[in-house]
Scaffold this active site. Sequence first.
Site, PDB file in Angstrom:
ATOM      1  N   PHE A   1      55.028  -4.366  79.412  1.00 21.51           N
ATOM      2  CA  PHE A   1      54.821  -5.369  80.471  1.00 21.51           C
ATOM      3  C   PHE A   1      53.413  -5.917  80.337  1.00 21.51           C
ATOM      4  O   PHE A   1      52.433  -5.200  80.530  1.00 21.51           O
ATOM      5  CB  PHE A   1      55.024  -4.800  81.881  1.00 21.51           C
TER       6      PHE A   1
ATOM      7  N   ASP B   1      45.888  -3.463  76.429  1.00 19.37           N
ATOM      8  CA  ASP B   1      46.065  -3.997  77.770  1.00 19.37           C
ATOM      9  C   ASP B   1      45.827  -2.850  78.753  1.00 19.37           C
ATOM     10  O   ASP B   1      46.716  -2.033  78.998  1.00 19.37           O
ATOM     11  CB  ASP B   1      47.476  -4.579  77.909  1.00 19.37           C
TER      12      ASP B   1
ATOM     13  N   LYS C   1      43.470  -6.703  87.445  1.00 20.48           N
ATOM     14  CA  LYS C   1      43.766  -5.908  88.636  1.00 20.48           C
ATOM     15  C   LYS C   1      42.513  -5.350  89.331  1.00 20.48           C
ATOM     16  O   LYS C   1      41.871  -6.093  90.057  1.00 20.48           O
ATOM     17  CB  LYS C   1      44.781  -4.820  88.288  1.00 20.48           C
TER      18      LYS C   1
HETATM   19  C1  LIG Z   1      49.960  -6.444  86.140  1.00 20.03           C
HETATM   20  C2  LIG Z   1      49.884  -6.403  84.675  1.00 20.03           C
HETATM   21  C3  LIG Z   1      49.739  -7.578  83.916  1.00 20.03           C
HETATM   22  C4  LIG Z   1      49.784  -8.955  84.526  1.00 20.03           C
HETATM   23  O1  LIG Z   1      48.800  -9.163  85.489  1.00 20.03           O
HETATM   24  P1  LIG Z   1      48.966 -10.349  86.559  1.00 20.03           P
HETATM   25  O2  LIG Z   1      47.654 -10.367  87.265  1.00 20.03           O
HETATM   26  O3  LIG Z   1      50.112  -9.977  87.449  1.00 20.03           O
HETATM   27  O4  LIG Z   1      49.225 -11.593  85.789  1.00 20.03           O
HETATM   28  C5  LIG Z   1      49.616  -7.455  82.550  1.00 20.03           C
HETATM   29  N1  LIG Z   1      49.613  -6.248  81.958  1.00 20.03           N
HETATM   30  C6  LIG Z   1      49.745  -5.105  82.643  1.00 20.03           C
HETATM   31  C7  LIG Z   1      49.725  -3.789  81.927  1.00 20.03           C
HETATM   32  C8  LIG Z   1      49.895  -5.131  84.030  1.00 20.03           C
HETATM   33  O5  LIG Z   1      50.067  -4.010  84.719  1.00 20.03           O
END
Ligand SMILES: *Cc1c(COP(=O)(O)O)cnc(C)c1O
Length: 401
Positions: free
Chosen positions: A141, A226, A255
């Site tokens: 994700f 990520d 985040k």
């Molecule tokens: C939440 C998340 C995203 C996307 O972030 P948004 O601010 O919702 O666009 C990408 N990668 C990971 C691992 C995430 O948990």
Amino acid sequence: MPTSPELIATADAHSAHNYHPLPVVVSSAEGAWMTDVEGRRYLDMLAGYSALNFGHGNPRLIAAARAQLDRLTLTSRAFHHDRFADFCVQLADLCGMEAVLPMNTGAEAVETAVKTARKWGYRIKGVPDGQARIVVAADNFHGRTTTIVSFSTDPEARADYGPYTPGFEVVPYGDLAALEAAVDDNTVAVLLEPIQGEAGVLVPPPGYLAGVRELTRARNVLFVLDEIQSGLGRTGRTFAAEHEGVVPDMYVLGKALGGGVVPVSAVVSSREVLGVFRPGEHGSTFGGNPLACAVALEVLAMLRTGEFQERAAELGEHLHQELAALTADGKVTGVRGRGLWAGVDIDPALGTGREISERLMAEGVLVKDTHGSTIRIAPPLTISKEDLDWGLGRLRDILAG
Ligand SMILES: *Cc1c(COP(=O)(O)O)cnc(C)c1O
């Protein structure tokens, strides 16, 4: 004052149904506790998917935001502003890197990482034009943009959004041999989550990330991590990859970087890698704005003390001990995670993840299901041990029936 059911009905009538929220309408929050419009209190065991690592209304972060609101909120990158330099220095320093490219949301930062890796591939590595490939993992994700869902393996996230962006190769997560086989001369990057959050808090096998590090270094491929959800304290270290002693070529952050106050994301890497951009080649109106920088600077100051990482490690150990105890009678069939972060598989006979979440909500605890019968537990790192135990007690009650 409209009631919660009335507000939910109105929202349902006037919004796209791209989410299926639990039927609670929150109107205020402090620390790990949220209060709904009827005055009921709930323990937040999700923390905005780690966007609220420092809790709701953290006094240091709110004070930093307030002070900045009174002074300067936005310039656009057409002009310099006085918080930008310090933000870049402090963030690069926390990452042990050299340079920062700020954006707003996580997905934008992932897009930025993809663009950076491709440009690096063409300009520095010498990949033939249009041939750059990026290897990613199944069940990833990374966000919701058209390009990012192009390499999602989740039909819900991907279906009906084609034509899809080419240039991505998906391999099973945790399988080093498969990843090695997928890397070729045109591979510019391997993009991974060090722990797959959305997939159910999947921790890769020991040695996997270190193996990817070695492979990417040997093949002149960028290792992009990520750490949007896993980073900034959640696992008991600043970055989840630290548990494996791994430093990537590029961090993607978001985040918690915005302290639960404003969206702040960034790509952090070397001067060589981020040096591929020249003026006009990438950007964002709000990226690196003064308010975002002021809040993020306070987040970085808090992380520098190490106290939140330590707390996540300590409370996390306790959390995982308590959850392990729940597996004894088979009502919990699996627990994964690290630090103050857990994916908990509930015996499907006891209900879906959604049903368990709704039952927990009725008991005053807010969590979120992922797939099937898995719930995800990720409270603010500031939660007290007593509150954590209280929340786990409610889970125990529910599983006991
Ligand atoms: C939440 C998340 C995203 C996307 O972030 P948004 O601010 O919702 O666009 C990408 N990668 C990971 C691992 C995430 O948990």
